[in-house]
Design an enzyme around this catalytic site. Structure first.
Site, mmCIF file in Angstrom:
data_model
loop_
_atom_site.group_PDB
_atom_site.id
_atom_site.type_symbol
_atom_site.label_atom_id
_atom_site.label_comp_id
_atom_site.label_asym_id
_atom_site.label_seq_id
_atom_site.Cartn_x
_atom_site.Cartn_y
_atom_site.Cartn_z
ATOM 1 N N SER A 34 11.934 42.334 12.147
ATOM 2 C CA SER A 34 10.683 42.568 12.868
ATOM 3 C C SER A 34 10.417 44.077 12.980
ATOM 4 O O SER A 34 10.302 44.754 11.959
ATOM 5 C CB SER A 34 10.754 41.866 14.230
ATOM 6 O OG SER A 34 9.490 41.727 14.807
ATOM 7 N N ASP A 77 7.522 31.197 11.062
ATOM 8 C CA ASP A 77 7.433 32.374 11.943
ATOM 9 C C ASP A 77 6.052 32.457 12.589
ATOM 10 O O ASP A 77 5.042 32.582 11.894
ATOM 11 C CB ASP A 77 7.719 33.645 11.130
ATOM 12 C CG ASP A 77 8.010 34.861 12.000
ATOM 13 O OD1 ASP A 77 7.367 35.012 13.050
ATOM 14 O OD2 ASP A 77 8.878 35.671 11.612
ATOM 15 N N HIS A 105 10.794 33.086 14.136
ATOM 16 C CA HIS A 105 10.993 34.534 14.133
ATOM 17 C C HIS A 105 12.422 34.822 14.579
ATOM 18 O O HIS A 105 12.733 34.747 15.772
ATOM 19 C CB HIS A 105 9.991 35.169 15.096
ATOM 20 C CG HIS A 105 9.916 36.652 15.022
ATOM 21 N ND1 HIS A 105 9.432 37.310 13.921
ATOM 22 C CD2 HIS A 105 10.260 37.618 15.913
ATOM 23 C CE1 HIS A 105 9.466 38.612 14.140
ATOM 24 N NE2 HIS A 105 9.984 38.826 15.334
#
Length: 305
Positions: free
Chosen positions: A16, A101, A133
């Site tokens: 991320s 995600d 995620h």
């Protein structure tokens, strides 16, 4: 004692915001960093210094203007704020985007792949795992479709191994039972930062794993920088990202020193303890003079010696 690090072996990875920082390290420092692995990542300079654009990168990557990112990257190269992009042409990148995600749209991974392929980087991608995620593992965490907690899920997929395999080639895969005879330690991040670490949203402390074969300097070892995501720093989950994300066993078996730099929350500008990929530390946040990138480069330089 002094480590014996192959200076041509330096790579980075992250999830991320950590993935965004990993690609910033790779592009900004391409004379030093030879490849990057992105979990739930975005292309380099995707946010263009704007929080609103960062949100677009995450939620609507189809709107990301890849040609603009490439021209801005070339402009940064021309004015010397990143290393020469020709360095990317013989590098490797690994891109993982979970198909489930909901935080970073998986199409952002494909945009990152397009960016890298424009510069001739060899890309290994994985877009078929039904992951939320998360950092995907094959032995730790809640089910792969879960969102939250440490953001480390059991996806029956060892992401750290797959990343190292893509970046380095011939990598031994752990079976999950190996001992960890190397040393996992905290280190003082402040010595790599002019001013207080918190002034650039970094922690006073980072983590490093030194495989047992690397400790005395008799073995040539590799060096990898692994970057946690938002809400995954030490102040929030301790050493869970480093300890539970499966990096350590792969590192031990394959003589890879792994540094886990740590970011912290800053009220208002960075409330979730993310690495800077939208400009909260200043206009040059994605270039080689950016404060967080300078700090991590200093860590690399000390370890290479």
């Amino acid at each position: 004692g002094p480590l014996n690090i192959d200076p041509e072996s330096v790579t980075a990875s992250g999830i991320s915001a950590g993935a965004a920082m990993a690609t910033q390290l790779h592009v900004a420092l391409s004379a030093t960093v030879q490849g990057a692995a992105l979990f739930a990542g975005v292309p380099f300079h995707c946010a263009q210094g704007l929080l609103a654009e960062a949100l677009t990168c995450m939620s609507a990557p189809g709107l990301v203007p890849l040609a603009t990112l490439i021209s801005e990257t070339n402009s940064m190269e021309a004015r010397g704020s990143i290393d020469a992009t020709v360095n990317l042409a013989d590098d490797r990148a690994y891109i993982f985007a979970g198909s489930l995600d909901t935080v970073v749209n998986p199409a952002a991974g494909e945009k990152a792949q397009d960016f890298y392929e424009h510069y001739g980087t060899t890309v290994v991608s994985e877009y078929t795992v039904a992951a939320e995620h998360c950092q995907p593992t094959d032995n730790y965490g809640p089910e792969c479709s879960y969102l939250g907690d440490e953001y480390i899920n059991n996806c029956d997929y060892n992401g750290a191994y797959q990343a190292f395999s893509a970046l380095y080639g011939d990598i031994t895969k752990p079976d999950g039972t190996e001992e960890l005879p190397g040393t996992f330690d905290e280190f003082d991040q402040s010595v790599f930062i002019s001013g207080t670490p918190s002034s650039i949203s970094m922690d006073d402390v980072g983590f490093v794993y030194i495989p047992s074969a690397c400790a005395d300097g008799s073995t040539i070892c590799k060096l990898h920088i692994a970057l946690h995501g938002c809400l995954q720093g030490r102040e929030l989950i301790g050493d869970a990202y480093a300890s539970n994300g499966e990096y350590l066993r792969v590192a031990e078996l394959n003589n890879i020193v792994v540094v886990f730099p740590q970011a912290v929350k800053t009220v208002l500008s960075n409330p979730n303890g993310c690495w800077d990929w939208w400009g909260y530390t200043g206009i040059g946040y994605s270039g080689r003079n950016a404060p967080q990138i300078v700090a991590i480069k200093a860590m690399i330089d000390v370890l290479i010696g």
